[in-house]
Write a protein that holds these residues in place. Structure first.
Motif: not given
Ligand code: SF4
Length: 374
Positions: A18, A21-24
């Protein structure tokens, strides 16, 4: 970096993905990070984010703190700073004394940070006049003044709305508000430690109004007392949600609890590992707040230097005189010079960048901003 096998050892491979992938991250992710026994695994993820945003730059500001008075109507149990009127350790600076302190720094100050207790008598007009005089004395300095708790106190005392207080302070010259008074948003903790203080909803609402009026703010979290790690994560998520709505937070400052001279004095302060882990997890959870501060006054300069490898990108500043942390036993010095701060940052392997309160670079390229990267 982002070698899946390494993070798999600690059950962090999905979180690493995450981050990559720059996911919260969720609160459950935050709990996993806190539970991870390997500090470096958590720190390396935060460092990756920090490097992505700012490379090897580390920020600092030439500033001066003014604590105008420690007289306070509240009695927060984690606070060693506040005193009641008449207490031999109470103090109240006159306008003249404050201006003398600020004037002693010539015209070198980039930021003036003004905070105090919730004084029972001083009217809002005193603070409007004071800010006006500071502006005359230091026309180029950025005035960052009054926490949400002080602003709400002024409103209550004057019998006017918070929005009116904010408008008057802004007109007087307040350009930004510091992030103090947030403590921990948990109602459970606040009812035990600071029941008289502005509650979490009130703090967030005051800050929302400030942001909507164009007043940027910082945000803090006081950790390492009776709060749980889950309550820390809930605090971070509350800030993240407000930032999604307003975009008005500039910097987040995790404040390591100083226990001395407080009713909680028997508690041990947070360890270095807990400090670094909290800073790293703050960087990872707060994907929409641009900067994370390693506040050397509370952490010590040594831990703050290391924190630059754990997600922090800012070292705070010269400070000059600090009473809130030191009355609670902070062992750090009161002041650091520009060259001392630069030396610590350089010695840590980073490039020192002098900034103003909004993280625009100070000096010749003063208006270059890095905030758009977030
Ligand atoms: S933390 Fe702030 S509001 Fe609470 S007692 Fe101390 S000065 Fe007063």
């Amino acid at each position: 970096m982002f070698e899946p096998r390494y993070y798999r050892n600690f059950g962090l491979e999905e979180i690493a993905r995450k981050v990559c992938d720059r996911e919260r991250l969720t609160i459950a992710d935050g709990e996993k990070l806190f539970a991870c026994p390997d500090l470096n695994a958590v720190g390396s993820l935060a460092h990756e984010v920090r490097k992505r945003l700012y490379g090897n730059q580390a920020y600092y500001v030439v500033n001066r703190h003014i604590n105008y008075s420690n007289i306070c109507v509240n009695g927060c149990r984690f606070c060693a700073f506040s005193k009641k009127k008449g207490d031999p350790l109470s103090f109240e600076l006159s306008e003249e004394q404050i201006l003398e302190k600020i004037g002693a720094n010539g015209h070198d100050l980039t930021e003036i940070h003004v905070v105090g207790g919730c004084h029972p008598d001083l009217p809002l007009s005193f603070f409007e006049g004071l800010i006006g005089k500071i502006r005359e004395l230091q026309p180029h300095a950025f005035i960052k003044a009054f926490t949400a708790v002080e602003v709400a106190h002024f409103a209550k005392k004057e019998g006017i709305a918070i929005a009116q207080v904010l408008a008057r302070l802004k007109a007087a010259g307040v350009k930004m508000m510091p992030g103090g008074g947030a403590e921990i948003f948990s109602d459970r903790v606040r009812s035990l430690l600071c029941p008289e203080k502005l509650d979490a909803r009130g703090w967030l609402d005051c800050i929302r109004q400030a942001h909507e009026m164009g007043i940027k703010t910082n945000a803090t979290m006081l950790y390492g007392h009776i709060e749980t790690r889950l309550e820390r994560l809930e605090h971070l998520v509350a800030l993240r949600e407000l930032q999604d709505r307003t975009g008005g937070f500039v910097c987040f400052i995790p404040l390591s609890f100083q226990t001395a001279n407080t009713p909680l004095g028997a508690m041990e302060p947070p360890t270095g590992v807990e400090d670094l882990k909290t800073i790293a997890i703050s960087r990872l959870m707060l994907d929409n707040i641009p900067h994370i501060k390693a506040y050397w006054v509370m952490l010590s300069a040594k831990v703050a230097q290391v924190a630059l490898y754990f997600g922090a990108d800012d070292f705070d500043g010269t400070v000059v005189e600090e009473k809130i942390g030191h009355m609670a036993g902070a062992k750090s010095r009161q002041e650091m010079t520009r060259s001392e701060i630069e030396g610590i940052i350089r010695d840590g392997g980073f490039l020192p960048v002098e900034r103003d309160s909004l993280f625009r670079k100070a000096g010749r390229d003063f208006l270059e901003t890095v905030d758009s990267k977030v």
